[in-house]
Structure formats: C-alpha cells, structure tokens
Design a protein around this motif. Structure first.
Motif, PDB file in Angstrom:
ATOM      1  N   MET A  14       0.850  -1.184   0.000  1.00  0.00           N
ATOM      2  CA  MET A  14       0.000   0.000   0.000  1.00  0.00           C
ATOM      3  C   MET A  14       0.892   1.243   0.000  1.00  0.00           C
ATOM      4  N   ASN A  15       0.607   2.160  -0.894  1.00  0.00           N
ATOM      5  CA  ASN A  15       1.463   3.343  -1.014  1.00  0.00           C
ATOM      6  C   ASN A  15       1.141   4.394   0.055  1.00  0.00           C
ATOM      7  N   LEU A  16       1.990   5.423   0.122  1.00  0.00           N
ATOM      8  CA  LEU A  16       1.883   6.452   1.159  1.00  0.00           C
ATOM      9  C   LEU A  16       0.552   7.203   1.090  1.00  0.00           C
ATOM     10  N   ALA A  17       0.122   7.562  -0.103  1.00  0.00           N
ATOM     11  CA  ALA A  17      -1.132   8.318  -0.251  1.00  0.00           C
ATOM     12  C   ALA A  17      -2.309   7.523   0.312  1.00  0.00           C
ATOM     13  N   ASN A  18      -2.366   6.231   0.006  1.00  0.00           N
ATOM     14  CA  ASN A  18      -3.457   5.394   0.506  1.00  0.00           C
ATOM     15  C   ASN A  18      -3.375   5.201   2.019  1.00  0.00           C
ATOM     16  N   ARG A  19      -2.169   5.152   2.555  1.00  0.00           N
ATOM     17  CA  ARG A  19      -2.025   5.049   4.014  1.00  0.00           C
ATOM     18  C   ARG A  19      -2.555   6.295   4.715  1.00  0.00           C
ATOM     19  N   ILE A  20      -2.286   7.454   4.115  1.00  0.00           N
ATOM     20  CA  ILE A  20      -2.796   8.709   4.687  1.00  0.00           C
ATOM     21  C   ILE A  20      -4.327   8.713   4.651  1.00  0.00           C
ATOM     22  N   THR A  21      -4.894   8.239   3.533  1.00  0.00           N
ATOM     23  CA  THR A  21      -6.356   8.165   3.417  1.00  0.00           C
ATOM     24  C   THR A  21      -6.934   7.221   4.461  1.00  0.00           C
ATOM     25  N   LEU A  22      -6.292   6.060   4.648  1.00  0.00           N
ATOM     26  CA  LEU A  22      -6.748   5.107   5.660  1.00  0.00           C
ATOM     27  C   LEU A  22      -6.662   5.706   7.057  1.00  0.00           C
ATOM     28  N   ALA A  71      -0.344  11.534  -4.199  1.00  0.00           N
ATOM     29  CA  ALA A  71      -0.694  10.559  -5.238  1.00  0.00           C
ATOM     30  C   ALA A  71      -0.391  11.091  -6.633  1.00  0.00           C
ATOM     31  N   ARG A  72      -0.717  12.368  -6.872  1.00  0.00           N
ATOM     32  CA  ARG A  72      -0.457  12.945  -8.198  1.00  0.00           C
ATOM     33  C   ARG A  72       1.035  13.213  -8.411  1.00  0.00           C
ATOM     34  N   LYS A  73       1.685  13.749  -7.397  1.00  0.00           N
ATOM     35  CA  LYS A  73       3.104  14.127  -7.517  1.00  0.00           C
ATOM     36  C   LYS A  73       3.991  12.910  -7.763  1.00  0.00           C
ATOM     37  N   ARG A  74       3.722  11.831  -7.015  1.00  0.00           N
ATOM     38  CA  ARG A  74       4.547  10.620  -7.118  1.00  0.00           C
ATOM     39  C   ARG A  74       3.972   9.587  -8.077  1.00  0.00           C
ATOM     40  N   LYS A  75       2.898   9.971  -8.768  1.00  0.00           N
ATOM     41  CA  LYS A  75       2.223   9.064  -9.699  1.00  0.00           C
ATOM     42  C   LYS A  75       1.802   7.768  -8.993  1.00  0.00           C
ATOM     43  N   LEU A  76       1.118   7.948  -7.862  1.00  0.00           N
ATOM     44  CA  LEU A  76       0.674   6.826  -7.036  1.00  0.00           C
ATOM     45  C   LEU A  76      -0.843   6.662  -7.068  1.00  0.00           C
ATOM     46  N   VAL A  77      -1.483   7.201  -8.108  1.00  0.00           N
ATOM     47  CA  VAL A  77      -2.937   7.114  -8.204  1.00  0.00           C
ATOM     48  C   VAL A  77      -3.324   5.661  -8.478  1.00  0.00           C
ATOM     49  N   THR A  78      -4.155   5.096  -7.597  1.00  0.00           N
ATOM     50  CA  THR A  78      -4.587   3.702  -7.728  1.00  0.00           C
ATOM     51  C   THR A  78      -6.108   3.622  -7.640  1.00  0.00           C
ATOM     52  N   ASN A  79      -6.650   2.469  -8.065  1.00  0.00           N
ATOM     53  CA  ASN A  79      -8.093   2.256  -7.941  1.00  0.00           C
ATOM     54  C   ASN A  79      -8.507   2.243  -6.470  1.00  0.00           C
ATOM     55  N   LEU A  80      -7.658   1.677  -5.610  1.00  0.00           N
ATOM     56  CA  LEU A  80      -7.949   1.670  -4.177  1.00  0.00           C
ATOM     57  C   LEU A  80      -8.042   3.099  -3.648  1.00  0.00           C
ATOM     58  N   GLY A  81      -7.117   3.949  -4.081  1.00  0.00           N
ATOM     59  CA  GLY A  81      -7.130   5.353  -3.666  1.00  0.00           C
ATOM     60  C   GLY A  81      -8.374   6.075  -4.158  1.00  0.00           C
TER      61      GLY A  81
END
Length: 195
Positions: A1-9, A63-73
């Motif tokens: 799980m990437n950083l952006a999704n962890r922040i969302t969680l 997510a946008r800056k690091r290109k970490l956009v995922t379906n989960l996000g």
C-alpha cells in the motif's frame, strides 16, 4: 500500500476517535472565559478533525506528484471524506449543536452524487470534480470547525458565525449537487423503453 493510501486510511481511522471525544459521557474539564465555555474533549476532537480534514489535500497531492494514483485510492479517498463529514455532522446533531435538516441536506447530497458517479462509471464516464465541489468541502469544514469550538472567537462579540457558516455550507452543498446533476444529466437514461 502506497503512502497516499495510508494517509487516506489514517483519515478513516481518525473518525471513531473524533466521535469518541465528542460523544463520550465523561465529565471533561472545561475552559471558561467570560461567556465562552469549551470542554477539553471538544478541543481534542476539533484538533483531530482539523488534522484529518487537512490530509484530504495531502493524500491527493502525494498521489499525483509521485504518480501513485490507484483504484484503491480512488475508492478510499471519497469514502474517507464522506465518513469524516457525515460522522461529525451526526455527532453535532446528537450534541444539539446542529439542526438535523442541515446534516440531512449535506449527507443526502453526498449519497445522490455518489449514485450519479456510479451510473457514470457504468457508462464509462468519469465525472470531473467541479469548483463548486471544492467550495462545498471548504464551507462544510469551516462550519464544522466553528461548531466544534463553540463559535470561538465570535462568541465574544455575540455573532453566530457557526450558524451562518452552517447555512452557507447547506446552500452551497445543495447548489453543488444540482450543478453535478445538470452538467451530467446525459448520464441518466430517462427513457424506460430502452431498458
């Protein structure tokens, strides 16, 4: 799980903590300055809410800056926002700080737009966020913070900023919902014969 999704969680996990501090039936110490009173649990809940609300922009930026956009996000981010706002609004109604109709208007709009987004996805269309959606979020967060901190500092000048902010949030929320439906009415099939 990437950083952006962890922040969302993390934002999702903060929701029950905020509700705990708002709704617990323990007598917390309070701060009293002239006619203004606030309990420590309200201060804690407000601070946690501010932190949680501020992560909304942070996770999207990362997510946008690091290109970490995922379906989960894409699933978790709007879910986290709706859980946070809905839970706090319902808690404020329970605490007699907010009229139930305002909470109902805001939460109903979220259900309606989410449903419209689902229909759009089935049609292969992605609904872009509008500027009214951003204003909606900003006014809701402003109103919630004002209510959480008992209208500080406006209580000292006897101005109900919290009430005004709540009305503005409700009006802009309604308008942004109508705006989404008007701009995306082509997504809804009104002709029953084709079904």
């Amino acid at each position: 799980m990437n950083l952006a999704n962890r922040i969302t969680l993390a934002r999702i996990f903060l929701v029950p903590i905020i509700m705990f501090f708002l709704l617990i039936n323990v007598k917390f110490p309070h701060v009293r300055i002239e006619q203004f009173t606030i309990t420590y649990n309200q201060i804690i809940a407000a601070l946690i809410f501010i932190i949680a609300a501020s992560t909304d922009s942070l996770d999207g930026y990362i997510a946008r800056k690091r290109k970490l956009v995922t379906n989960l996000g894409k699933l978790l981010d709007p879910l986290a926002d709706k859980l946070l706002v809905s839970a706090v609004l319902i808690s404020l109604v329970e605490m007699d700080k907010l009229d139930a109709w305002i909470a109902i208007v805001i939460i109903s709009r979220e259900f309606a737009v989410t449903g419209l987004r689902q229909i759009a996805l089935l049609e292969g269309t992605v609904m872009a966020a509008s500027k009214w959606g951003k204003w909606k979020t900003a006014t809701q967060i402003t109103a919630i913070i004002a209510l959480l901190i008992n209208n500080f500092p406006f209580a000292f000048i006897d101005f109900r900023f919290d009430l005004v902010a709540s009305w503005i949030a409700a009006i802009i929320t309604l308008y942004s919902g109508f705006d989404y439906f008007i701009k995306n009415k082509h997504v809804i099939n009104f002709d029953d014969k084709k079904q």
